[in-house]
Design an enzyme around this catalytic site. Structure first.
Site, short mmCIF file in Angstrom:
data_model
loop_
_atom_site.label_atom_id
_atom_site.label_comp_id
_atom_site.label_asym_id
_atom_site.label_seq_id
_atom_site.Cartn_x
_atom_site.Cartn_y
_atom_site.Cartn_z
N CYS A 186 17.64 16.38 39.31
CA CYS A 186 16.65 17.26 39.93
C CYS A 186 15.33 16.51 39.94
O CYS A 186 15.26 15.33 39.59
CB CYS A 186 16.55 18.61 39.22
SG CYS A 186 16.00 18.54 37.51
N HIS A 217 9.13 24.78 35.80
CA HIS A 217 8.70 23.60 35.07
C HIS A 217 7.99 22.68 36.03
O HIS A 217 8.08 22.83 37.26
CB HIS A 217 9.89 22.88 34.41
CG HIS A 217 10.97 22.49 35.36
ND1 HIS A 217 11.91 23.38 35.83
CD2 HIS A 217 11.28 21.30 35.94
CE1 HIS A 217 12.75 22.77 36.64
NE2 HIS A 217 12.38 21.50 36.73
#
Length: 453
Positions: free
Chosen positions: A204, A373
């Protein structure tokens, strides 16, 4: 997606096979023909691609600008077909734009002296007869503006998050089919035999949240299937190791993953929690090993387990906030970021990195869970690893997904992986998450996620 693609290619065939011959005959008599501009007008496609630049998301938004230049200046109209296939409703933009453009050309007396091939603005101007520049430029401009306005509106209110790579594959398949050719089933990246797989990487943007949870799920599935010779790790997409055979990543990152790991097979997914591709992959790997076509390899080293927290607790009970009222995704992200700042986990600017991460592609990972995040760029703003939890019993509409459990993450290393692994264990389905949010108190969540219960 295949059927809309066939329509686009059929439309091109009709334009070339019907309008061009008739337009040529008309141009021989009148010196110009508007029929040449029905297909070659670059305005409608330009408007659609500019709409994606404004209202698109992630990879589609970042790639649309270059596509617009190629389409408008290079005249390669097929480049906007995948953008139509991702959200078929936006085809109304170019269609109506072209209609209004043709009306404008008709009213002003526009047209070309011969067919413009390719259909670029350069070819259009070269084929414009003397005295016809104003009319033709007006027709192209009006078509682009109308197409842009309609497409942007449709993307904003009806647009869906889709894979550009998958749409491009569908265009290739339809193009081949229109020529009577056959192509193998769509695949991404290199071809890798299942029996040769020894390392799977989940990738990711930052490598600290969604990819870690996806890796945990597949690691558990492989273990349950008795497969012990495959290492499953997670990394940022910019740091994929060169010795992996499979990369699992969010579909909007599949292009970057393929560039970083050309030797690997890329498996694009829509979310990292409970993606159906996981079971398919595990079955494929298990079947390959049952075939006995390769000698049994040595077991891969077990994935590193995060060390038990010593001293500071990664998830403090004061950072578990229950029963929050529904808010927007941005407000939920900011609330998580504020908890992190107040707890001394991150600098204030980390919050913007969290918002940037969401802008790239959604942090909603499925199973009614979101894990805000920061991007990889703001990792230096993390002071120490910490996790915060917020629950939304009524749910948040997270860009089309439903989210009830929000887990904010700031991670300097791998210390947080134990908590993420426990979240996978207790919130792996929509029903699990709903039950957890409805019944668990702060004390119970504190114990479960810190491994104390």
């Amino acid at each position: 997606l295949v059927e809309p693609a066939k329509v686009l290619f059929l439309n091109n065939a009709i334009n070339h096979g019907v309008f061009t011959p008739i337009g040529t005959a008309e141009a021989l008599e009148a010196g110009k023909s508007i029929l040449f501009m029905i297909e070659s007008n670059p305005g409608p496609g330009l408007g659609l691609l500019l709409a994606y630049c404004v209202a698109g998301k992630g990879e589609t938004r970042s790639s649309a600008g270059a596509a617009a230049v190629i389409q408008f200046v290079g005249g390669i109209h097929e480049i906007y077909f995948p953008y139509v296939l991702m959200n078929p409703i936006v085809i109304l933009g170019p269609m109506i734009g072209n209609i209004v453009g043709i009306f404008t050309l008709s009213m002003l007396g526009g047209g070309l002296a011969a067919a413009a091939s390719p259909g670029s603005i350069i070819a259009e101007m070269l084929m414009t007869p003397k005295g016809g520049y104003f009319a033709n430029i007006a027709g192209i401009t009006v078509a682009a503006v109308v197409s842009f306005l309609i497409s942007a509106f449709l993307l904003k209110f009806f647009g869906k998050d889709a894979s550009l790579a998958e749409a491009q594959a569908q265009v290739a398949a339809s193009k081949a089919a229109s020529k009577g050719q056959t192509i193998p089933a769509a695949s991404t990246g290199a071809s890798v035999a299942a029996k040769d797989v020894r390392k799977i990487v989940f990738a990711c943007d930052a490598g600290m949240g969604s990819s870690a949870m996806g890796a945990t799920m597949v690691r558990n599935k492989l273990k349950d299937a008795g497969i012990t010779d495959i290492e499953v790790i997670h990394h940022p997409v910019s740091e994929i190791p060169g010795d992996c055979q499979i990369v699992v990543t969010h579909h909007e990152l599949s292009g970057r993953a393929a560039e970083r790991a050309p030797q690997a097979r890329i498996i694009p997914i829509k979310n990292f929690m409970g993606a159906p591709e996981y079971d398919t992959l595990v079955k494929e790997l298990l079947d390959a090993r049952k075939g006995g076509s390769a000698p049994a390899p040595e077991a891969a080293p077990a994935a590193k387990e995060a060390p038990a927290a010593s001293g500071d607790t990664l998830l403090e009970e004061k950072n578990i906030v229950l029963g929050c009222a529904p808010v927007t995704p941005e407000e939920a992200i900011r609330a998580c970021g504020r908890l992190m700042v107040d707890s001394g986990y991150v600098d204030e600017a980390y919050i913007q990195g969290m918002l940037d991460r969401e802008a790239s592609f959604s942090v909603a990972i499925g199973s009614h869970v979101a894990i805000p995040h920061g991007t990889n760029d703001v990792k230096p703003l993390i002071k120490r690893t910490g996790v915060v939890v917020m629950t939304y019993p009524d749910g948040i509409d997270w860009n089309g997904d439903r989210v009830k459990l929000v887990v904010g993450i700031a991670a300097k290393g791998d210390e947080h992986l134990e908590i993420l692994g426990r979240i996978v264990g207790i919130a792996s389905t929509d029903e699990d998450t709903d039950k957890l949010v409805a019944s668990a108190g702060a004390g119970e969540l504190f114990k479960k996620l810190n491994g104390l219960a």
